[in-house]
Design an enzyme around this catalytic site. Structure first.
Site: not given
Ligand SMILES: *Cc1c(COP(=O)(O)O)cnc(C)c1O
Length: 417
Positions: A63, A65, A209, A235, A238, A244
């Protein structure tokens, strides 16, 4: 059945198999599915054995935090070192003044970015969902659409390209508090400088994003949003090929607001095994081999786009700059949803997606996972031919499935079986 002491040996399939054959069989079958079918889902990849080892490590038990040096729990000295390493590697990899590596997912990173910069009810300008925006960009089914007033810009229905004139006009008309640039399906590079200029003109924050392209940015195969955006959301699973999870990058002025928006505002304890795995992935992405990987991902996507065009698919924007492309299978006599089902039956996994134009659903494909397996442009031509055969004709599934099995057998995604 005796339960092995958790720290006696590293977690392995054998330990799980002895203790819980039911779950072990599900995991084995999924491993086999991943090894014998084609993963063209643009958001997926195969992380390395080192990343998986960190994920399955005893750091999962801890843990933690708070942040390194300021935790709400004792015994955090070693996980603090793991998090500091992850943060320093992320900052160096992306040239950012500040990094937060705790977001549990891409969506959690976006939630925290909004929490850092916005108040409920604020106006936000983002790519509309029918044009490739993510759920967190104003879907009524998501917190974003419920708590903020989203205005959507779009892509030109003919060219498929973002209409920056429309972005400017909407920004002038609605005076948003923030502009979001990012997409789940846009195949071209984002023009971050153009978004920055509009944000400056109307006094808005720019949130990038970059969940999809951040791995290409790490490998030098796509422009970086870091010099332009106030906050970059990403993320790590990807194209970046890590565990993840999510990540935030920003300048030092916003560092404290961003950190507080992650913890304690939107999350509790960080997942320290995942944080350690992110550090491993950033280390891998900083190695020269990763730049070669990123280049090959894009070369493969371009070849796939060219070969799918030759097979009769209509490729949005005529091609791609990135790891992903979107296509309309209508010229093959099949709609997106039906094509996805036929391809899945043949062992080819991809997504449907919105295409420019009202209500049209096409297919989204990505090359991150197949490139990790070592496939190149010869294999992309084969994948295009197999995909076209399966999409055109339901009865081709069995034959294509056999050819997919043969192809994937030569490119094992999980080294060592
Ligand atoms: C994949 C993605 C997310 C979210 O990712 P998660 O890990 O599935 O929550 C947010 N914004 C964009 C543009 C994405 O392609």
């Amino acid at each position: 059945m005796p339960v092995a002491h958790p720290l006696e040996s590293p977690p392995s399939a054998d330990v799980l198999g002895r203790q819980d054959p039911e779950l072990a069989e599900i995991l084995r079958a999924e491993r086999e599915r991943q090894s014998t079918t084609l993963q063209l889902i643009a958001a997926e990849n195969f992380s390395s054995p080192a990343v998986l080892a960190a994920l399955g490590s005893p750091l999962a038990n801890k843990y933690a935090e708070g942040y390194p040096g300021a935790r709400h729990h004792g015994g955090c000295e070693l996980v603090d070192m793991a998090e500091r390493t992850a943060v320093e590697r992320a900052k160096a990899l992306f040239g950012a003044a500040h990094a937060n590596v705790q977001p549990h997912s891409g969506s959690s990173a976006v939630l925290a970015a909004y929490a850092a910069l916005l108040r409920p009810g604020d106006t936000v300008l983002a790519l509309g969902l029918p044009h490739g925006g993510h759920l967190t960009h104003g879907s009524p089914a998501n917190f974003s659409g419920r708590w903020f007033d989203f205005v959507g810009y779009g892509v030109d229905p003919e060219s498929g390209l973002i209409d920056h004139e429309q972005v400017r006009a909407l920004a002038r008309a609605h005076r948003p508090k923030a502009i979001v640039c990012g997409s789940i399906s846009y195949p071209r590079h984002m023009d971050y400088a153009a978004f920055r200029a509009v944000a400056d003109e109307v006094g808005a924050y720019l949130i990038a994003d970059a969940a999809h392209p951040i791995g290409l940015v790490a490998g030098g195969a796509a422009p970086s949003p870091v010099p332009y955006a106030d906050v970059v959301c990403a993320t790590t699973h990807k194209v970046l090929r890590g565990p993840r999870g999510g990540m935030l990058l920003c300048g030092s002025e916003l560092a404290q607001r961003v950190d507080r928006a992650v913890f304690p505002f939107t999350q509790g304890g960080a997942q320290m095994n995942t944080v350690a795995a992110k550090a491993v992935a950033f280390g891998e992405a900083a190695a020269p081999a990763f730049a070669g990987y990123a280049r090959q991902v894009v070369a493969n996507a371009r070849t796939l786009a060219r070969c799918l065009t030759a097979e009769g698919f209509t490729v949005t924007t005529g091609g791609t700059d990135t790891h992903l492309l979107t296509v309309d299978p209508a010229p093959l006599g099949v709609d997106g949803r039906t094509a996805r089902g036929r391809l899945a039956a043949a062992g080819v996994f991809l997504d449907t997606c919105a295409l420019p134009g009202p209500g049209v659903r096409g297919l989204r494909l990505g090359t991150a996972a197949v490139t990790t397996q070592g496939m190149g442009e010869t294999e992309m031509a084969r994948i295009a031919a197999l995909s076209a055969a399966a999409a055109r004709d339901e009865s081709a599934a069995l034959r294509v499935r056999g050819e997919v099995r043969e192809l994937t057998g030569r490119f094992p995604p999980h080294p060592g079986g």
